[in-house]
Design a protein around this motif. Structure first.
Motif, PDB file in Angstrom:
ATOM      1  N   ASP A   5       0.670  -1.059  -0.037  1.00 32.31           N
ATOM      2  CA  ASP A   5      -0.085   0.201   0.122  1.00 32.31           C
ATOM      3  C   ASP A   5       1.158   1.088  -0.098  1.00 32.31           C
ATOM      4  OD1 ASP A   5      -2.335  -1.349   0.181  1.00 32.31           O
ATOM      5  OD2 ASP A   5      -2.115  -1.658   2.308  1.00 32.31           O
ATOM      6  N   PHE A   6       1.833   1.220   0.741  1.00 30.38           N
ATOM      7  CA  PHE A   6       3.042   2.144   0.706  1.00 30.38           C
ATOM      8  C   PHE A   6       3.633   2.422  -0.613  1.00 30.38           C
ATOM      9  CE2 PHE A   6       7.353   3.821   0.995  1.00 30.38           C
ATOM     10  CZ  PHE A   6       7.022   4.898   1.771  1.00 30.38           C
ATOM     11  N   LEU A   7       3.847   1.440  -1.371  1.00 34.06           N
ATOM     12  CA  LEU A   7       4.569   1.460  -2.521  1.00 34.06           C
ATOM     13  C   LEU A   7       3.515   1.952  -3.601  1.00 34.06           C
ATOM     14  CD1 LEU A   7       6.489  -1.857  -2.865  1.00 34.06           C
ATOM     15  CD2 LEU A   7       7.455   0.566  -2.874  1.00 34.06           C
ATOM     16  N   LEU A   8       2.357   1.755  -3.464  1.00 35.19           N
ATOM     17  CA  LEU A   8       1.217   2.397  -4.446  1.00 35.19           C
ATOM     18  C   LEU A   8       1.032   3.834  -4.318  1.00 35.19           C
ATOM     19  CD1 LEU A   8      -1.390   2.092  -6.332  1.00 35.19           C
ATOM     20  CD2 LEU A   8      -2.725   1.724  -4.168  1.00 35.19           C
ATOM     21  N   ARG A   9       1.368   4.108  -3.152  1.00 34.98           N
ATOM     22  CA  ARG A   9       1.240   5.673  -2.900  1.00 34.98           C
ATOM     23  C   ARG A   9       2.635   6.524  -3.402  1.00 34.98           C
ATOM     24  NH1 ARG A   9      -2.253   3.112   0.329  1.00 34.98           N
ATOM     25  NH2 ARG A   9      -3.969   4.416   1.388  1.00 34.98           N
ATOM     26  N   ILE A  10       3.629   5.840  -3.220  1.00 35.33           N
ATOM     27  CA  ILE A  10       4.832   6.388  -3.887  1.00 35.33           C
ATOM     28  C   ILE A  10       4.510   6.364  -5.442  1.00 35.33           C
ATOM     29  CG2 ILE A  10       7.283   6.164  -4.492  1.00 35.33           C
ATOM     30  CD1 ILE A  10       6.872   7.075  -1.520  1.00 35.33           C
ATOM     31  N   HIS A  11       4.112   5.313  -5.999  1.00 36.17           N
ATOM     32  CA  HIS A  11       3.787   5.194  -7.205  1.00 36.17           C
ATOM     33  C   HIS A  11       2.960   6.403  -7.857  1.00 36.17           C
ATOM     34  CE1 HIS A  11       4.067   3.035 -11.079  1.00 36.17           C
ATOM     35  NE2 HIS A  11       2.772   3.388 -11.423  1.00 36.17           N
ATOM     36  N   LEU A  12       1.937   6.634  -7.191  1.00 33.56           N
ATOM     37  CA  LEU A  12       0.947   7.582  -7.349  1.00 33.56           C
ATOM     38  C   LEU A  12       1.265   8.922  -7.197  1.00 33.56           C
ATOM     39  CD1 LEU A  12      -2.184   5.684  -6.215  1.00 33.56           C
ATOM     40  CD2 LEU A  12      -1.704   5.949  -8.516  1.00 33.56           C
ATOM     41  N   CYS A  13       2.577   9.202  -6.622  1.00 31.17           N
ATOM     42  CA  CYS A  13       3.028  10.604  -6.049  1.00 31.17           C
ATOM     43  C   CYS A  13       3.392  11.192  -7.397  1.00 31.17           C
ATOM     44  CB  CYS A  13       4.213  10.528  -5.270  1.00 31.17           C
ATOM     45  SG  CYS A  13       3.631  10.227  -3.653  1.00 31.17           S
ATOM     46  N   LYS A  14       2.996  12.700  -7.518  1.00 27.51           N
ATOM     47  CA  LYS A  14       3.609  13.681  -8.433  1.00 27.51           C
ATOM     48  C   LYS A  14       4.966  14.138  -8.215  1.00 27.51           C
ATOM     49  CE  LYS A  14      -0.981  15.346  -9.550  1.00 27.51           C
ATOM     50  NZ  LYS A  14      -2.031  16.376  -9.672  1.00 27.51           N
ATOM     51  N   GLY A  15       5.800  14.668  -9.106  1.00 27.28           N
ATOM     52  CA  GLY A  15       6.949  15.176  -8.701  1.00 27.28           C
ATOM     53  C   GLY A  15       7.925  14.144  -8.661  1.00 27.28           C
ATOM     54  N   ILE A  16       7.834  12.989  -9.094  1.00 30.79           N
ATOM     55  CA  ILE A  16       8.972  12.061  -9.247  1.00 30.79           C
ATOM     56  C   ILE A  16       8.725  11.113 -10.197  1.00 30.79           C
ATOM     57  CG2 ILE A  16       7.510  10.573  -7.472  1.00 30.79           C
ATOM     58  CD1 ILE A  16      10.184   9.574  -6.151  1.00 30.79           C
ATOM     59  N   GLY A  17       9.940  10.768 -10.791  1.00 32.53           N
ATOM     60  CA  GLY A  17       9.927   9.865 -12.002  1.00 32.53           C
ATOM     61  C   GLY A  17      10.494   8.504 -11.726  1.00 32.53           C
ATOM     62  N   ILE A  18      10.606   7.872 -12.906  1.00 35.95           N
ATOM     63  CA  ILE A  18      10.872   6.386 -12.669  1.00 35.95           C
ATOM     64  C   ILE A  18      12.415   6.040 -11.908  1.00 35.95           C
ATOM     65  CG2 ILE A  18       9.382   5.645 -14.783  1.00 35.95           C
ATOM     66  CD1 ILE A  18      11.932   5.508 -16.041  1.00 35.95           C
TER      67      ILE A  18
END
Length: 294
Positions: A5-18
């Motif tokens: 669930d934490f990784l999902l939130r990081i993945h959905l964040c704006k301002g950060i790329g791959i």
């Protein structure tokens, strides 16, 4: 909070790329996850090495998604999703360059466990690619492996269609949200792949196809498969980017030779000159899988 669930939130964040997301995952994989101690936005921004502008956007987005489950649900939009720490996440992709933290998907996830052949080539391909795929895919190839491509115009579309027409399986990796079809002319094909095969994307719904998304999509194709076959490609084309990413991931790169006078064979001929395996029959493809124990 569970790690997935934490990784999902990081993945959905704006301002950060791959790359930033990959740095955060690498750090977490090294130190371990404590579900009672969620890292601060500032700390993760430093781990990801974000510049000041992106850091400000990321911090605001991260803090909102950590605190607001409804916003996460809205962004996921009912799609099924898989994280890099889940057992069903493909091992080869996990070990590839900047693997996506999350994959959204529709269809049969078990196809990821099959032998996978990536097929890429020119969007404005000629009838030569049509004849190539008609000769190479039916029979032993379509019966032995799943065809992976990017659902783009040209060779990608032909590869998916050829697999389906010959009762094979196919995976479409797209550079938009799964509720968007690009090109629009592939709407029916995309819907069929999502229903009967497998459609995957790292982008949540309502995400349009920005220019940088397609090379990012290519890295997923190159990470998933054991081999990449290029049929036709101009010099410095997107297909060659996929082939180079495959080489970086220690995948087999295969290319169909063509006339030295044909602009769309320049890329494939150069790949062969640089060491890619020339493909002139289906056995040339199958041999790469037999050599790896498949």
């Amino acid at each position: 909070m569970l790690l997935r669930d934490f990784l999902l939130r990081i993945h959905l964040c704006k301002g950060i790329g791959i790359i930033g997301k990959s740095k955060i995952y690498t750090w977490m994989d090294r130190v371990g996850w404590n579900d009672l101690q969620i890292p601060t936005a500032g700390f993760l921004s430093a781990v990801a090495q974000l510049n000041s502008r992106n850091s400000a956007v990321f911090r605001q987005s991260y803090e909102q998604l950590i605190q607001d489950d409804e916003q996460v649900i809205k962004l996921v939009d009912g799609e099924r999703w898989l994280t890099i720490v889940d057992a069903d996440y493909p091992l080869q992709l996990r070990e590839s360059y900047a693997p996506p933290l999350v994959l959204f998907y529709r269809g049969n996830l078990d196809l990821l466990k099959q032998p996978l052949l990536g097929i890429v080539g020119a969007r404005d391909c000629t009838s030569y690619s049509v004849e190539i795929l008609k000769n190479l895919i039916p029979g032993r190839v379509s019966n032995t492996m799943t065809i992976v491509s990017g659902l783009a115009k040209g060779v990608d579309t032909l590869a998916h269609q050829c697999a389906i027409a010959n009762n094979g399986c196919t995976i479409g990796v797209i550079g938009t949200g799964m509720d968007i079809c690009y090109p629009y002319s592939n709407q029916e094909l995309q819907a069929r792949i999502a229903q009967d095969h497998l459609l995957i994307s790292e982008y949540p719904n309502h995400t349009k196809g920005y220019r940088n998304h397609f090379p990012e999509r290519n890295r997923i194709i190159a990470g998933l498969v054991q081999s990449v076959l290029v049929t036709e490609a101009k010099q410095h084309s997107g297909s060659l980017i996929t082939a180079n990413l495959a080489l970086q991931n220690n995948r087999n790169v295969l290319a169909v030779p063509g006339s030295i006078l044909a602009p769309l064979s320049v890329g494939t001929n150069e790949l062969i000159a640089a060491g890619a395996k020339p493909v002139i029959r289906d056995l040339d493809i199958l041999e790469e899988y037999f050599h790896t124990g498949i």
